[in-house]
Motif scaffolding. Sequence first.
Motif, short mmCIF file in Angstrom:
data_model
loop_
_atom_site.label_atom_id
_atom_site.label_comp_id
_atom_site.label_asym_id
_atom_site.label_seq_id
_atom_site.Cartn_x
_atom_site.Cartn_y
_atom_site.Cartn_z
N GLN A 23 9.75 -6.84 -10.15
CA GLN A 23 8.53 -6.96 -10.94
C GLN A 23 7.27 -6.63 -10.14
OE1 GLN A 23 8.51 -10.93 -12.60
NE2 GLN A 23 10.52 -10.69 -13.55
N ILE A 24 7.38 -6.53 -8.83
CA ILE A 24 6.21 -6.23 -8.00
C ILE A 24 5.81 -4.78 -8.24
CG2 ILE A 24 5.33 -6.05 -5.64
CD1 ILE A 24 7.28 -8.27 -4.87
N GLU A 25 4.59 -4.61 -8.66
CA GLU A 25 4.10 -3.29 -9.03
C GLU A 25 3.78 -2.45 -7.80
OE1 GLU A 25 0.76 -4.16 -11.48
OE2 GLU A 25 1.98 -4.70 -13.23
N ARG A 26 3.84 -1.17 -7.98
CA ARG A 26 3.47 -0.16 -6.98
C ARG A 26 4.23 -0.32 -5.67
NH1 ARG A 26 -1.11 -2.58 -8.16
NH2 ARG A 26 -1.64 -2.92 -5.97
N PRO A 27 5.55 -0.39 -5.71
CA PRO A 27 6.31 -0.47 -4.46
C PRO A 27 6.39 0.88 -3.76
CG PRO A 27 7.83 -0.34 -6.30
CD PRO A 27 6.45 -0.39 -6.90
N ALA A 28 6.18 0.87 -2.46
CA ALA A 28 6.37 2.08 -1.66
C ALA A 28 7.73 2.09 -1.00
CB ALA A 28 5.29 2.19 -0.59
N LEU A 29 8.27 0.89 -0.70
CA LEU A 29 9.55 0.76 -0.02
C LEU A 29 10.01 -0.68 -0.12
CD1 LEU A 29 10.74 2.24 3.31
CD2 LEU A 29 10.70 -0.24 3.11
N LEU A 30 11.32 -0.85 -0.26
CA LEU A 30 11.92 -2.19 -0.21
C LEU A 30 12.91 -2.23 0.94
CD1 LEU A 30 12.64 -5.02 -1.31
CD2 LEU A 30 14.36 -3.89 -2.77
N HIS A 71 13.38 0.60 -10.43
CA HIS A 71 12.70 1.54 -9.51
C HIS A 71 13.73 2.55 -8.99
CE1 HIS A 71 9.12 -1.00 -9.57
NE2 HIS A 71 9.90 -2.03 -9.35
N PRO A 72 14.04 3.55 -9.79
CA PRO A 72 15.12 4.48 -9.42
C PRO A 72 14.82 5.33 -8.20
CG PRO A 72 13.97 5.23 -11.40
CD PRO A 72 13.48 3.84 -11.13
N ASP A 73 13.54 5.50 -7.86
CA ASP A 73 13.20 6.43 -6.77
C ASP A 73 12.54 5.76 -5.57
OD1 ASP A 73 14.13 8.67 -8.27
OD2 ASP A 73 12.26 8.60 -9.43
N THR A 74 12.26 4.47 -5.64
CA THR A 74 11.61 3.79 -4.51
C THR A 74 12.56 3.75 -3.32
OG1 THR A 74 10.29 2.40 -5.98
CG2 THR A 74 10.62 1.61 -3.73
N PRO A 75 12.11 4.15 -2.15
CA PRO A 75 12.98 4.07 -0.96
C PRO A 75 13.46 2.64 -0.70
CG PRO A 75 11.07 5.44 -0.50
CD PRO A 75 10.82 4.80 -1.83
N ILE A 76 14.73 2.52 -0.37
CA ILE A 76 15.34 1.24 0.00
C ILE A 76 15.91 1.38 1.40
CG2 ILE A 76 17.19 -0.41 -0.47
CD1 ILE A 76 16.94 0.27 -3.43
N LEU A 77 15.59 0.41 2.25
CA LEU A 77 16.11 0.39 3.62
C LEU A 77 16.97 -0.86 3.80
CD1 LEU A 77 16.20 1.43 6.54
CD2 LEU A 77 14.10 0.13 6.98
#
Length: 367
Positions: free
Chosen positions: A240-247, A275-281
């Motif tokens: 739910q956190i808006e505007r994610p650049a990376l998780l 968030h289908p395109d947000t980078p996940i590490l």
Amino acid sequence: MTRSHGGVDPTKLDANMRLTAASDTTLAWRSPLEEPFRLCGFPWLEKDRVYRRLPVSPSHSLRPAVDSLANCTAGGQIRFRTDAASVVLKAELAGPANMYHMPSTGQCGFDCYIGSFGEQAFVGTTRMKLTETTVEYPLYELKGVPRIMRTVTIHFPLYQGVKSVWIGLDADAAVEAPEPFIDDRRIIFYGTSITQGGCASRPGMAFTNILSHRFHREFINLGFSGNGKGEPELAHLIAQIERPALLALDYAANVTAEQYIATLPEFIRIYRSVHPDTPILVISKNPYAQEQINTAMRERRIVCRDFGRELVEKLQEGGDRNIAFQDGDVLLGEDFEECTVDGSHPNDLGFRRMADGLTPILHALLP
């Protein structure tokens, strides 16, 4: 001469160890909740108006431990510009210092940096008696120094709740909004006590705060001490956190190998559905000192590490080009045991090494 064999009180022997009050009594007190201050690290602040890392009324149920730990203000920041000669912080905390292996300045303190992006320099930390829950302490005083506009960043405590905060500035000081971030998308870290900042000597030494100085973006610290369990409720809330650049997911230290294998794919699936395109590490856990003599402990870490790596590779092969793996084994270096306070939680050296190790991969992954 009679020698005393009693305990030593350094505050009676060293003036630099004593608590001091601000010398300026003509301060104007301002709330960081108001303009032109900028608050970071509290994703639901605009709605709830409290210094808390998860929503007051979440859409998904929280375990009591997570709900309590969400009140710890790790990762919170106050940013502004001022020409004030004195910057004093006054706050009411939810409780006193009570940790045996973490300095009160890290658990309950606020620390202060001055300088623009890439040039932040540490200048001061609040101090208070261990039994107290209120603090009023100068972060810096520049008497006799020419007054110029400076960018100020104040980090919140890592392991305590904060009921109220006030910033005391010279009554005639100018106050402006800080320069905006280079990108308003947030970098989110979910994990354990290490993510939360245990056991840094002061807030600015937590690795997420170190990284925030390097990337000039808002960092959100969702480390829950002993309770980073990877439960689906947290995945839904974090999504739910808006505007994610990376998780970044770094919670293997708080679960068994079986739990990690069961929760990690589902956590990623839930987040990816929003968030289908947000980078996940995905980050595997740091080695613990006792692994040198505890084979079972070492094997559990290796199982989790290998599963995380293999899962990321499988997802990449399936078409997810925005997911990556970081081997936690290498973040603290070969002498990793010397980078901890208690064999597991990093000291300041350990956190610096973690930030150094994560910097290149964040550069590679961030949009």
